[in-house]
Design a protein around this motif. Structure first.
Motif: not given
Length: 145
Positions: A5, A87, A111
């Motif tokens: 991420s 999510l 997330w």
């Protein structure tokens, strides 16, 4: 914490910064160029901070509830899943005392990245969220954003 991420966020912001820097700007538009650059750099920093701040242990409780950061949250449906992440739209069950704390953080989007937990934990979490069946013992996972 999910390194993928963070890397994705850095890559997207880096591409935007390069596009701003490499685009031929007329000399009189230097203010626009500078403002765009400052905005993208500040958003990149903000994104990295948000990703780093959203970590911790999650315990799935009965039905559509979970425990995160010592607070009980309700999972609002539907849960959005892809191979690399999940999510969750969360709503806090019990609001803390004080009007400022009650207004802050009642809803949250979280997330969960697949690289933030072991492969077995990831499979178990996906199975639990897809089927809706929870064991008597909580499933623990470590989410980033």
């Amino acid at each position: 914490m999910s390194w993928r991420s963070q890397l994705f966020s850095l890559a997207v912001h880096g591409i935007l910064i390069l596009a701003i820097l490499l685009t031929p700007w007329p000399p009189e538009d230097w203010v626009i160029w500078l403002v765009l650059l400052v905005i993208v750099v500040s958003q990149a920093i903000r994104s990295q901070r948000r990703i780093s701040a959203r970590h911790g242990e999650i315990s799935l409780l009965a039905q559509d509830r979970l425990l995160w950061r010592k607070q009980e949250w309700k999972i609002k449906q539907p849960v959005w899943m892809i191979d690399s992440g999940i999510l969750l739209s969360l709503k806090r069950e019990h609001t803390p005392r004080g009007w400022f704390k009650a207004l802050r953080g009642k809803k949250n989007k979280l997330w969960l990245a697949s690289d933030s937990m072991s492969e077995e934990e990831w499979r178990n979490l996906r199975q639990v969220l897809l089927t809706g069946k929870r064991d008597a013992t909580p499933v623990k996972n470590h989410p980033p954003l």
